[in-house]
Scaffold this motif. Structure first.
Motif, mmCIF file in Angstrom:
data_model
loop_
_atom_site.group_PDB
_atom_site.id
_atom_site.type_symbol
_atom_site.label_atom_id
_atom_site.label_comp_id
_atom_site.label_asym_id
_atom_site.label_seq_id
_atom_site.Cartn_x
_atom_site.Cartn_y
_atom_site.Cartn_z
ATOM 1 N N ASP A 1 -0.268 -4.845 3.134
ATOM 2 C CA ASP A 1 -0.675 -3.586 3.760
ATOM 3 C C ASP A 1 0.048 -3.584 5.099
ATOM 4 O O ASP A 1 -0.353 -4.294 6.015
ATOM 5 C CB ASP A 1 -2.203 -3.609 3.934
ATOM 6 N N ASP B 1 -2.576 -1.670 8.650
ATOM 7 C CA ASP B 1 -3.975 -1.422 8.290
ATOM 8 C C ASP B 1 -4.679 -0.741 9.458
ATOM 9 O O ASP B 1 -4.490 -1.116 10.609
ATOM 10 C CB ASP B 1 -4.652 -2.773 7.993
ATOM 11 N N GLU C 1 0.845 -1.201 0.000
ATOM 12 C CA GLU C 1 0.000 0.000 0.000
ATOM 13 C C GLU C 1 0.879 1.250 0.000
ATOM 14 O O GLU C 1 0.511 2.279 -0.547
ATOM 15 C CB GLU C 1 -0.911 0.012 1.240
#
Ligand code: AHG
Ligand code: MN
Ligand code: MN
Ligand code: MN
Length: 367
Positions: free
Chosen positions: A133, A136, A99
């Motif tokens: 990710d 998160d 991400e």
């Protein structure tokens, strides 16, 4: 295959992966990757827990906007670098996507170097691709609300369209194209997925495609211990988990279904309750444990919702499906979606079979 592993107590993650690899030699290299993932998650849980101390250097914002258009947190960057290094030094990865990375990153010296050919890619053993990710729910971290890490592991995609003969060229576009092609696989291609939840306990939940297994960090041992063998999500429940501030912008069938759940006039006749913490990993973990539906719908403002398909939607769908749940966009199975862009977003509803089915049926009648 996993039964023999799960019939004893006190099984650490290391032992679980060793026994699985003994029973399934083709998973031996995944064991190496999970060794790195485990170490990284232990380091991240320490960083998250210490981030609020006065002496902490990891508090607050990095001071820039990431490729998502989000205010990047210092911990977003620190955890991203930590995971990249941990995975890269396994020597088992060819490429990773995150991400917090604008574009997929090929690992120096890995198969995508000039002169590589398909069998070199495979023989080198660095055939895996990780998507993750790193933190998160990071906007929650300074409020002490649970956060998590999400990881998906793919094998090198032998069917990807890139012309390998051109790989010998120094042409960086080809290498980038190959990297990109390997991070844009459908969730169906995942060989493993995991999340780590930094909460009241530190939980590592994973699937290798034969069930979903939960481990809890025993801080006295410094080991993740098997605590939830073969998680099965309740078929139905009475919990929905959405950011209801967006209700007015949702599609009609979703509004109708949630109105029924609020009135106790849905398919199960149950009066639902709402639970939402704004961290996908925490909301999905509760859904796995207690049942329910977690979702981030598309709406008039954001037709594809907010969650990213590659490193949030697909890995979490794999974990939920392997626990007997379902995961849909409302009209399509999330694991079937083929990403075109590494950061593309998708609507997602995942959780208890019967409850998610009610949303699918609502959309089907609406089409
Ligand atoms: P991230 O912190 O990795 O960017 O993800 C945040 C996501 C997800 O964790 C959560 O479900 C969702 O954002 C919450 O969004 P809203 O605040 O719009 O409800
Ligand atoms: Mn973010
Ligand atoms: Mn996220
Ligand atoms: Mn994140």
């Amino acid at each position: 295959v996993f039964d023999e592993v799960c019939d004893t107590t006190g099984v650490t993650l290391k032992r679980f992966m060793s026994e699985v690899a003994m029973l399934n030699p083709e998973l031996d290299e995944i064991k190496v990757l999970f060794g790195a993932i485990e170490t990284a998650c232990k380091a991240i849980t320490n960083l998250v827990k210490r981030s609020q101390l006065p002496s902490s250097e990891t508090l607050g914002f990095q001071g820039n906007i990431n490729v998502q258009g989000e205010q990047q947190k210092k911990l977003d960057v620190i955890t991203n670098n930590l995971l990249k290094r941990a995975l890269r030094f396994t020597g088992r990865l060819g490429v990773l996507a995150s991400e917090e990375e604008d574009a997929p990153v090929s690992i120096p010296g890995a198969p995508y170097s000039a002169g590589a050919t398909k069998d070199v890619l495979i023989d080198a053993g660095t055939r895996y691709c990780a998507v993750f990710d790193p933190l998160d729910g990071s906007s929650n971290v300074d409020a002490g609300i649970p956060t998590g890490t999400i990881i998906g592991i793919y094998e090198f995609d032998e069917t990807c369209e890139i012309d390998f003969s051109s790989l010998g060229s120094e042409d960086s576009e080809d290498q980038e194209a190959l990297c990109l092609a390997n991070t844009l696989q459908p969730g169906n291609n995942l060989v493993a997925a995991a999340y780590c939840l930094y909460s009241s306990s530190t939980f590592l939940v994973l699937t290798l495609g034969a069930g979903t297994f939960g481990f809890t960090l025993d801080e006295n041992l410094g080991e993740f211990v098997l605590s939830h063998p073969n998680i099965k999500i309740p078929e139905e429940s009475a919990i929905y988990s959405f950011n209801e501030a967006n209700f007015n912008y949702w599609d009609e069938p979703l509004k109708a279904t949630v109105r029924n759940w609020k009135a106790g006039t849905g398919a199960s006749g149950k009066q639902f309750s709402s639970r939402y913490i704004g961290s996908m990993v925490g909301d999905v973990h509760r859904t796995l444990m207690y049942g329910g539906v977690f979702g981030y719908p598309g709406d008039e403002k954001n037709p594809n919702g907010k969650l990213r398909l590659v490193y949030e939607g697909a890995p979490m769908s794999f974990i939920v499906e392997q626990a007997g749940g379902i995961s849909t966009t409302g009209t399509e199975r999330v694991m079937d979606l083929i990403p075109e862009l590494v950061h593309e977003r998708t609507p997602v509803f995942m959780g208890s079979r019967n409850d998610v089915q009610e949303i699918i049926d609502g959309y089907a009648a609406w089409q």
